[in-house]
Design a protein around this motif. Structure first.
Motif, mmCIF file in Angstrom:
data_model
loop_
_atom_site.group_PDB
_atom_site.id
_atom_site.type_symbol
_atom_site.label_atom_id
_atom_site.label_comp_id
_atom_site.label_asym_id
_atom_site.label_seq_id
_atom_site.Cartn_x
_atom_site.Cartn_y
_atom_site.Cartn_z
ATOM 1 N N GLY A 108 0.766 -1.213 -0.042
ATOM 2 C CA GLY A 108 0.114 -0.004 0.005
ATOM 3 C C GLY A 108 0.873 1.225 0.003
ATOM 4 N N LEU A 109 2.039 1.282 0.735
ATOM 5 C CA LEU A 109 2.886 2.507 0.820
ATOM 6 C C LEU A 109 3.495 2.651 -0.509
ATOM 7 N N ILE A 110 3.777 1.328 -1.089
ATOM 8 C CA ILE A 110 4.351 1.638 -2.506
ATOM 9 C C ILE A 110 3.414 1.990 -3.456
ATOM 10 N N LEU A 114 3.341 6.226 -5.619
ATOM 11 C CA LEU A 114 3.169 6.516 -7.104
ATOM 12 C C LEU A 114 2.613 7.828 -7.329
ATOM 13 N N PHE A 115 1.804 8.560 -6.363
ATOM 14 C CA PHE A 115 1.116 9.543 -6.439
ATOM 15 C C PHE A 115 2.159 10.686 -5.983
ATOM 16 N N LEU A 116 3.400 10.499 -5.654
ATOM 17 C CA LEU A 116 4.318 11.525 -5.082
ATOM 18 C C LEU A 116 5.377 11.921 -6.524
ATOM 19 N N PRO A 117 5.374 12.968 -6.803
ATOM 20 C CA PRO A 117 6.509 13.331 -7.839
ATOM 21 C C PRO A 117 8.023 13.007 -7.312
ATOM 22 N N GLY A 118 8.531 12.227 -8.125
ATOM 23 C CA GLY A 118 9.982 11.894 -7.565
ATOM 24 C C GLY A 118 11.066 13.293 -7.452
ATOM 25 N N ILE A 119 10.612 14.437 -7.876
ATOM 26 C CA ILE A 119 11.510 15.426 -7.631
ATOM 27 C C ILE A 119 11.285 16.089 -6.131
ATOM 28 N N ASN A 120 10.146 15.756 -5.517
ATOM 29 C CA ASN A 120 10.317 15.992 -4.316
ATOM 30 C C ASN A 120 11.182 15.525 -3.365
ATOM 31 N N ASN A 150 12.602 1.561 -7.803
ATOM 32 C CA ASN A 150 11.540 1.991 -8.921
ATOM 33 C C ASN A 150 10.265 1.252 -8.678
ATOM 34 N N VAL A 151 9.291 1.799 -8.378
ATOM 35 C CA VAL A 151 7.933 1.137 -8.397
ATOM 36 C C VAL A 151 7.690 0.534 -9.599
ATOM 37 N N PHE A 152 7.734 0.840 -10.713
ATOM 38 C CA PHE A 152 7.455 0.447 -11.914
ATOM 39 C C PHE A 152 8.166 -0.768 -12.385
ATOM 40 N N PHE A 153 9.409 -1.018 -11.870
ATOM 41 C CA PHE A 153 9.993 -2.258 -12.070
ATOM 42 C C PHE A 153 9.742 -3.062 -10.958
ATOM 43 N N LEU A 154 9.329 -2.508 -9.932
ATOM 44 C CA LEU A 154 8.892 -3.729 -8.923
ATOM 45 C C LEU A 154 7.635 -4.274 -9.192
ATOM 46 N N MET A 155 6.769 -3.533 -9.556
ATOM 47 C CA MET A 155 5.421 -4.092 -9.933
ATOM 48 C C MET A 155 5.608 -4.723 -11.285
ATOM 49 N N LEU A 156 6.408 -4.349 -12.273
ATOM 50 C CA LEU A 156 6.502 -5.452 -13.511
ATOM 51 C C LEU A 156 6.936 -6.781 -13.183
#
Length: 278
Positions: A108-110, A114-120, A150-156
């Motif tokens: 859930g935290l992961i 996804l809704f947090l911009p990485g620049i933050n 990276n969340v995308f790689f983890l989900m993939l």
């Protein structure tokens, strides 16, 4: 029996063709501009070169220190790729194949991240790197990129692992295998297509990464290829040697273009890998 094409098929093919032309045209334009002299470039930017100036590439290689920046990039990308892919594989295995308290909370935290911009995260990351004396260091940059999941790689990769049968793991446990032995000898070989796909995306992302090296590296001898070409572009306001810059741009594009040509099928199919659970 010949396949009948509808009007929409023709429209879509035309749109894809125009899209391909819009991508290839700038590359072709830069190619023939890099083979001209600066006088020809400023006289008419659309004219073909009168004589091919291959010396522009030699000048770009030596003048912009491309050789050193490529070595820096090779070290940064190579170590980050191996270490980061290994950590992503372990994380995906732990979150998808192991049952423990708090796993759903972690997922859930992961998902929330996804809704947090990485620049933050740039400012707190820089403060942390500065406190650990890891700035202006390629090794420090490797640590940051490898451990920053990276969340995308983890989900993939997690989606791919979720589709694998659990019978083999259970058989391994019955035979006395440890968790790591089960992971390394069973799950990693079975997950090779997913791991390779993640590694390909990681390579492209690391090779084209600009913000991280630009922020954390201050020594020109440690610049990666992206930062090095940015600094070369900044010199144009004083020298205006555009044809040499174009030659340098093409040189640094070659590795990623070759890589994409070799693995283009894997890249295209990898975008949907793990989307369906078998």
């Amino acid at each position: 029996m010949a396949e009948r094409r509808t009007l929409m098929d023709v429209v879509w093919r035309l749109l894809l063709f125009l899209w391909a032309v819009s991508i290839l045209f700038p590359v072709v334009w830069i190619l023939y501009q890099s083979l001209r002299t600066n006088a020809e470039f400023f006289q008419d930017i659309w004219a073909l070169p009168g004589k091919f100036q291959w010396s522009n590439y030699t000048k770009a290689w030596s003048g912009y220190n491309i050789g050193q920046s490529l070595l820096n990039t090779l070290y940064y990308v190579g170590v980050s790729l191996v270490l980061g892919t290994f950590l992503t594989t372990i994380n995906a295995y732990a979150l998808t194949r192991m049952k423990f308290r708090g796993r759903k909370l972690i997922w859930g935290l992961i998902m929330l991240s996804l809704f947090l911009p990485g620049i933050n995260a740039l400012v707190p990351q820089y403060i942390l790197m500065k406190s650990l004396h890891l700035t202006n260091s390629l090794t420090g940059l490797i640590i940051l990129d490898s451990f920053g999941e990276n969340v995308f790689f983890l989900m993939l990769l997690g989606g791919f692992m979720s589709s694998l049968p659990k019978d083999l793991e259970e058989s391994a446990y019955i035979d006395g295998a440890t968790i790591f032995q089960t992971f390394w000898r069973i799950m990693v070989p079975l997950s090779t297509p997913g791991i390779v796909t993640v590694a390909i995306f990681k390579f492209l992302g690391l090779y084209n990464n600009f913000l991280g090296p630009f922020v954390y590296l201050g020594d020109p001898e440690k610049y990666t290829i992206g930062v090095n070409m940015y600094q070369a572009n900044m010199k144009m306001q004083y020298s205006a040697d555009w044809v040499t810059l174009f030659a340098g741009v093409l040189i640094v594009m070659v590795p990623s273009i070759i890589f994409y040509i070799i693995f283009q099928r894997r890249i295209m199919s990898g975008a949907t890998m793990g989307a369906m659970k078998g």
